[in-house]
Design an enzyme around this catalytic site. Sequence first.
Site, PDB file in Angstrom:
ATOM      1  N   CYS A 151      85.824 125.407  -6.992  1.00 59.17           N
ATOM      2  CA  CYS A 151      84.597 124.737  -7.441  1.00 59.17           C
ATOM      3  C   CYS A 151      84.784 123.243  -7.676  1.00 59.17           C
ATOM      4  O   CYS A 151      83.803 122.517  -7.834  1.00 59.17           O
ATOM      5  CB  CYS A 151      84.090 125.395  -8.719  1.00 59.17           C
ATOM      6  SG  CYS A 151      83.760 127.152  -8.528  1.00 59.17           S
ATOM      7  N   HIS A 182      74.769 126.444  -7.857  1.00 57.98           N
ATOM      8  CA  HIS A 182      76.184 126.112  -7.722  1.00 57.98           C
ATOM      9  C   HIS A 182      76.744 126.576  -6.374  1.00 57.98           C
ATOM     10  O   HIS A 182      77.404 127.608  -6.285  1.00 57.98           O
ATOM     11  CB  HIS A 182      76.962 126.753  -8.869  1.00 57.98           C
ATOM     12  CG  HIS A 182      78.444 126.596  -8.789  1.00 57.98           C
ATOM     13  ND1 HIS A 182      79.065 125.434  -8.361  1.00 57.98           N
ATOM     14  CD2 HIS A 182      79.465 127.477  -9.079  1.00 57.98           C
ATOM     15  CE1 HIS A 182      80.379 125.599  -8.397  1.00 57.98           C
ATOM     16  NE2 HIS A 182      80.642 126.821  -8.819  1.00 57.98           N
ATOM     17  N   CYS A 238      85.478 122.929 -14.014  1.00 54.64           N
ATOM     18  CA  CYS A 238      86.476 123.989 -13.981  1.00 54.64           C
ATOM     19  C   CYS A 238      86.489 124.608 -12.588  1.00 54.64           C
ATOM     20  O   CYS A 238      85.544 124.471 -11.816  1.00 54.64           O
ATOM     21  CB  CYS A 238      86.168 125.060 -15.024  1.00 54.64           C
ATOM     22  SG  CYS A 238      84.624 125.942 -14.727  1.00 54.64           S
TER      23      CYS A 238
END
Length: 432
Positions: A91, A384, A419
């Site tokens: 990510c 996302h 993160c």
Amino acid sequence: MKTIQRVAILGGDRIPFARYNTAYKDLSNKQMLTQAFTQLVRRFDLQGQRIGEVVGGAVLKHARDFNLTRESMLGSGLSPQTPAYDLQQACATSIQASVAVANKIALGQIDVGIAGGVDSASDLPLAVSDDQRDLFRELSAARTTTARLKAWSKLRPSMLRPQVADVDEPRTGLSMGQHTERMVREWNISREEQDALALASHRNGLAAYARGFYKDLVTPFGGLERDGILRPDTSMERLARLAPAYDKTSGKGTLTAGNSTPLTDGAASVLLVSEAWAAASHHQPLAWFVDAETAAVDFFTQQSEGLLMAPAHAVARLLARNNLTLGDFDYYEIHEAFTGQVLCTLKAWESAEYCREHLGLAAPLGSIDRSRLNVNGGSVGLGHPFAATGARIVAAAAKQLAEHRAATGRSGRTLISVCAAGGLSVAAILEG
């Protein structure tokens, strides 16, 4: 030795993020990333130009995507002489791409570069089974009809079952959501706290669109004018009715579809340049990319921390190197893989015990003003697409600083924290 150059962020562009299996279900990573690059190139009149470098990537990639960023760049309108390459850090992919471009600019190796990322949860790569791959290898080596028939005789129906890509942790066999359930229990984060932050993520994103914040950051595409995940009808009552998504049997699960990031398709890009290039091209920088830090945690041994606790470490080291405190920032952009993960990080920074034992600090790192957190929406509300999120955050954070400067007459500072799977994190400081 060359003088370190200031790195300017001129702007970004992305396609609206879409819930998987909706607007972009028939599009590939290459098509979406090409679109994001093309829009950025047009926005800054870079057509036909050779720029220093383009860096990007995807987490979920087909074998055909082996040179994804280069191929997407070639379709963007930039000169074919522009170098490009892929990187991947789950990510954190496109914020790490931003760091790579920024570092080369700072060292004077290039003057201008583009960072970006893309992911499609709809177009998942499928792999054949090990047995099927062995069969194909034997067939490829066969030189006679007898040898080929012998190979085909080994075919069994079970071999035809495809293996679907997933992002579970190989060392634990647990999903990121299952790991986060462990974290929120350890830190006593309630379901209500998680839902409240999820609600703010949607409301802040909707308010940002309503005031035109995303007008020059998001270009309509595929029938979408804005991110398709945002829910105007979201409320604490609606969120409270959702069932646990990762712990469905113990009665203690608090992570739901409402306070976790949805599976998302999308792509994003951001333009970084040297101060001299910006001046020569008559572009006003939105903000300056100041510094970054990458961290990792042990999440699978007896001494382990939570999978997504690396942001606590990355930020602590970044602040120390820049002689800053958490209170020295006007805005905070913390990627919401899950709202529970964000809340664990905030609580860790406030904990004297955690900061002493895990970060080696004599005192807590401190707390932040929650009203300055993800002020234009976070990943839960906006969506996302794994590798696209970092570029989305860098571009939006830079624009927010430009608006802050215009409104207050003074420069501001933003802390970014992302993160990533594997116990990883990237943190960065923007000023402007």
